[in-house]
Design a protein around this motif. Structure first.
Motif, PDB file in Angstrom:
ATOM      1  N   ASP A  78       0.839  -1.204   0.000  1.00 59.56           N
ATOM      2  CA  ASP A  78       0.000   0.000   0.000  1.00 59.56           C
ATOM      3  C   ASP A  78       0.874   1.253   0.000  1.00 59.56           C
ATOM      4  O   ASP A  78       0.609   2.209  -0.733  1.00 59.56           O
ATOM      5  CB  ASP A  78      -0.910   0.052   1.230  1.00 59.56           C
ATOM      6  CG  ASP A  78      -1.917  -1.073   1.306  1.00 59.56           C
ATOM      7  OD1 ASP A  78      -2.269  -1.640   0.253  1.00 59.56           O
ATOM      8  OD2 ASP A  78      -2.354  -1.380   2.436  1.00 59.56           O
ATOM      9  N   ILE A  79       1.901   1.255   0.835  1.00 60.19           N
ATOM     10  CA  ILE A  79       2.774   2.426   0.948  1.00 60.19           C
ATOM     11  C   ILE A  79       3.585   2.609  -0.330  1.00 60.19           C
ATOM     12  O   ILE A  79       3.789   3.738  -0.790  1.00 60.19           O
ATOM     13  CB  ILE A  79       3.658   2.342   2.204  1.00 60.19           C
ATOM     14  CG1 ILE A  79       2.763   2.376   3.450  1.00 60.19           C
ATOM     15  CG2 ILE A  79       4.679   3.476   2.233  1.00 60.19           C
ATOM     16  CD1 ILE A  79       3.473   2.125   4.755  1.00 60.19           C
ATOM     17  N   LEU A  80       4.002   1.515  -0.940  1.00 66.82           N
ATOM     18  CA  LEU A  80       4.694   1.600  -2.225  1.00 66.82           C
ATOM     19  C   LEU A  80       3.786   2.254  -3.273  1.00 66.82           C
ATOM     20  O   LEU A  80       4.209   3.157  -3.995  1.00 66.82           O
ATOM     21  CB  LEU A  80       5.126   0.208  -2.683  1.00 66.82           C
ATOM     22  CG  LEU A  80       5.813   0.117  -4.042  1.00 66.82           C
ATOM     23  CD1 LEU A  80       7.107   0.918  -4.067  1.00 66.82           C
ATOM     24  CD2 LEU A  80       6.074  -1.343  -4.400  1.00 66.82           C
ATOM     25  N   VAL A  81       2.532   1.834  -3.319  1.00 67.47           N
ATOM     26  CA  VAL A  81       1.581   2.420  -4.273  1.00 67.47           C
ATOM     27  C   VAL A  81       1.328   3.891  -3.935  1.00 67.47           C
ATOM     28  O   VAL A  81       1.250   4.733  -4.833  1.00 67.47           O
ATOM     29  CB  VAL A  81       0.276   1.597  -4.331  1.00 67.47           C
ATOM     30  CG1 VAL A  81      -0.779   2.288  -5.183  1.00 67.47           C
ATOM     31  CG2 VAL A  81       0.552   0.187  -4.878  1.00 67.47           C
ATOM     32  N   LEU A  82       1.222   4.237  -2.641  1.00 65.78           N
ATOM     33  CA  LEU A  82       1.058   5.638  -2.246  1.00 65.78           C
ATOM     34  C   LEU A  82       2.212   6.489  -2.773  1.00 65.78           C
ATOM     35  O   LEU A  82       2.008   7.600  -3.278  1.00 65.78           O
ATOM     36  CB  LEU A  82       0.990   5.775  -0.721  1.00 65.78           C
ATOM     37  CG  LEU A  82      -0.278   5.325  -0.026  1.00 65.78           C
ATOM     38  CD1 LEU A  82      -0.070   5.269   1.490  1.00 65.78           C
ATOM     39  CD2 LEU A  82      -1.441   6.237  -0.380  1.00 65.78           C
ATOM     40  N   LEU A 153      10.887   0.996  -4.581  1.00 67.42           N
ATOM     41  CA  LEU A 153      10.862  -0.135  -3.661  1.00 67.42           C
ATOM     42  C   LEU A 153      12.126  -0.167  -2.809  1.00 67.42           C
ATOM     43  O   LEU A 153      12.059  -0.323  -1.588  1.00 67.42           O
ATOM     44  CB  LEU A 153      10.709  -1.444  -4.449  1.00 67.42           C
ATOM     45  CG  LEU A 153      10.683  -2.693  -3.607  1.00 67.42           C
ATOM     46  CD1 LEU A 153       9.237  -3.038  -3.259  1.00 67.42           C
ATOM     47  CD2 LEU A 153      11.306  -3.848  -4.332  1.00 67.42           C
ATOM     48  N   ARG A 154      13.283   0.008  -3.443  1.00 69.08           N
ATOM     49  CA  ARG A 154      14.548   0.007  -2.688  1.00 69.08           C
ATOM     50  C   ARG A 154      14.588   1.166  -1.689  1.00 69.08           C
ATOM     51  O   ARG A 154      15.036   1.018  -0.565  1.00 69.08           O
ATOM     52  CB  ARG A 154      15.739   0.089  -3.638  1.00 69.08           C
ATOM     53  CG  ARG A 154      16.111  -1.229  -4.258  1.00 69.08           C
ATOM     54  CD  ARG A 154      17.454  -1.184  -4.961  1.00 69.08           C
ATOM     55  NE  ARG A 154      17.556  -0.144  -5.962  1.00 69.08           N
ATOM     56  CZ  ARG A 154      17.119  -0.243  -7.212  1.00 69.08           C
ATOM     57  NH1 ARG A 154      16.540  -1.337  -7.612  1.00 69.08           N
ATOM     58  NH2 ARG A 154      17.276   0.759  -8.046  1.00 69.08           N
ATOM     59  N   GLU A 155      14.118   2.327  -2.130  1.00 70.19           N
ATOM     60  CA  GLU A 155      14.076   3.491  -1.244  1.00 70.19           C
ATOM     61  C   GLU A 155      13.184   3.200  -0.035  1.00 70.19           C
ATOM     62  O   GLU A 155      13.539   3.526   1.106  1.00 70.19           O
ATOM     63  CB  GLU A 155      13.535   4.682  -2.030  1.00 70.19           C
ATOM     64  CG  GLU A 155      13.415   5.952  -1.247  1.00 70.19           C
ATOM     65  CD  GLU A 155      12.769   7.047  -2.082  1.00 70.19           C
ATOM     66  OE1 GLU A 155      12.077   7.876  -1.475  1.00 70.19           O
ATOM     67  OE2 GLU A 155      12.947   7.075  -3.313  1.00 70.19           O
ATOM     68  N   LEU A 156      12.062   2.587  -0.287  1.00 70.11           N
ATOM     69  CA  LEU A 156      11.105   2.270   0.767  1.00 70.11           C
ATOM     70  C   LEU A 156      11.672   1.249   1.753  1.00 70.11           C
ATOM     71  O   LEU A 156      11.550   1.424   2.966  1.00 70.11           O
ATOM     72  CB  LEU A 156       9.818   1.740   0.132  1.00 70.11           C
ATOM     73  CG  LEU A 156       8.570   1.668   0.971  1.00 70.11           C
ATOM     74  CD1 LEU A 156       8.236   3.012   1.590  1.00 70.11           C
ATOM     75  CD2 LEU A 156       7.401   1.189   0.117  1.00 70.11           C
ATOM     76  N   THR A 157      12.317   0.201   1.250  1.00 67.99           N
ATOM     77  CA  THR A 157      12.888  -0.800   2.154  1.00 67.99           C
ATOM     78  C   THR A 157      14.024  -0.222   2.974  1.00 67.99           C
ATOM     79  O   THR A 157      14.311  -0.702   4.063  1.00 67.99           O
ATOM     80  CB  THR A 157      13.387  -2.060   1.404  1.00 67.99           C
ATOM     81  OG1 THR A 157      14.364  -1.679   0.441  1.00 67.99           O
ATOM     82  CG2 THR A 157      12.249  -2.798   0.748  1.00 67.99           C
ATOM     83  N   GLY A 158      14.663   0.833   2.458  1.00 70.48           N
ATOM     84  CA  GLY A 158      15.740   1.478   3.195  1.00 70.48           C
ATOM     85  C   GLY A 158      15.265   2.351   4.341  1.00 70.48           C
ATOM     86  O   GLY A 158      16.012   2.646   5.262  1.00 70.48           O
ATOM     87  N   THR A 159      13.991   2.775   4.309  1.00 71.23           N
ATOM     88  CA  THR A 159      13.496   3.693   5.329  1.00 71.23           C
ATOM     89  C   THR A 159      12.349   3.159   6.175  1.00 71.23           C
ATOM     90  O   THR A 159      12.141   3.633   7.285  1.00 71.23           O
ATOM     91  CB  THR A 159      13.007   5.007   4.683  1.00 71.23           C
ATOM     92  OG1 THR A 159      11.958   4.708   3.766  1.00 71.23           O
ATOM     93  CG2 THR A 159      14.122   5.730   3.965  1.00 71.23           C
ATOM     94  N   ILE A 160      11.617   2.178   5.697  1.00 69.54           N
ATOM     95  CA  ILE A 160      10.373   1.774   6.365  1.00 69.54           C
ATOM     96  C   ILE A 160      10.593   1.190   7.757  1.00 69.54           C
ATOM     97  O   ILE A 160       9.755   1.334   8.636  1.00 69.54           O
ATOM     98  CB  ILE A 160       9.556   0.809   5.476  1.00 69.54           C
ATOM     99  CG1 ILE A 160       8.098   0.809   5.945  1.00 69.54           C
ATOM    100  CG2 ILE A 160      10.171  -0.583   5.454  1.00 69.54           C
ATOM    101  CD1 ILE A 160       7.134   0.273   4.931  1.00 69.54           C
TER     102      ILE A 160
END
Length: 191
Positions: A78-82, A153-160
């Motif tokens: 969901d956050i990736l799509v946001l 996706l990589r950016e998100l996995t780095g911060t989530i």
């Protein structure tokens, strides 16, 4: 309208790689993030999040709000799509075309999303899953900008993992134990 061309050989190779080397940086499907954390991670306002949830653009898949005081719970996908929606809006794509793209993205798994690059000419959103498709699209005179979902996706996995999470089943969210290679990847993608 989102246009796609499936590539079965790539899908088989990536499924094989995922089985051999699972990505522990992506939370499982029962781990969710409350609205305020989802806003901070995706870089949107709470007002946008609320509107998109109420209109069905990007609704939380783990837990929806059921009246006053209840908390929505957004999954990693969901956050990736946001985040993708935010980037499309920032580049001037209409909300109507974003809705079409989001409907298409919803049907995909996180691994499938990582293989996609979205291009838009401002009216139509195109999906490319290979370098050849990108070249074909650009040679056709289409595509003004692109969003590599894998980069997002990589950016998100780095911060989530810096944000508070909770499990939909009431269990404890396990802390990510990061090895040296994962830590290096995270710092490289975040910086």
């Amino acid at each position: 309208m989102v246009h796609e061309v499936p590539n079965e050989a790539d899908s088989a190779r990536q499924a094989e790689q995922a089985a051999l080397f699972p990505d522990v940086s992506v939370p499982d499907e029962l781990v969710g993030y409350r609205g305020t954390a989802a806003c901070q991670i995706a870089g949107i306002t709470y007002r946008q999040l609320d509107y998109w949830a109420r209109t069905g653009l990007v609704a939380p898949t783990i837990r929806t709000a059921h009246g006053s005081g209840s908390q929505r719970l957004y999954s990693f996908k969901d956050i990736l799509v946001l985040k993708v929606v935010k980037r499309l809006l920032d580049t001037g794509v209409s909300l109507q075309n974003i809705r079409v793209a989001v409907d298409h993205l919803r049907r995909r798994g996180v691994e499938d999303l990582a293989k996609i690059t979205l291009f838009s000419d401002g009216t139509t959103v195109y999906e490319c899953t290979s370098p050849e498709e990108v070249v074909d699209l650009l040679q056709g005179g289409q595509g003004v900008f692109g969003i590599a979902v894998s980069g997002t996706l990589r950016e998100l996995t780095g911060t989530i993992h810096d944000f508070p999470a909770e499990r939909a089943d009431g269990g404890v969210v396990e802390e990510l134990v990061e090895d040296e290679l994962s830590r290096h990847r995270r710092t490289r993608s975040a910086g």
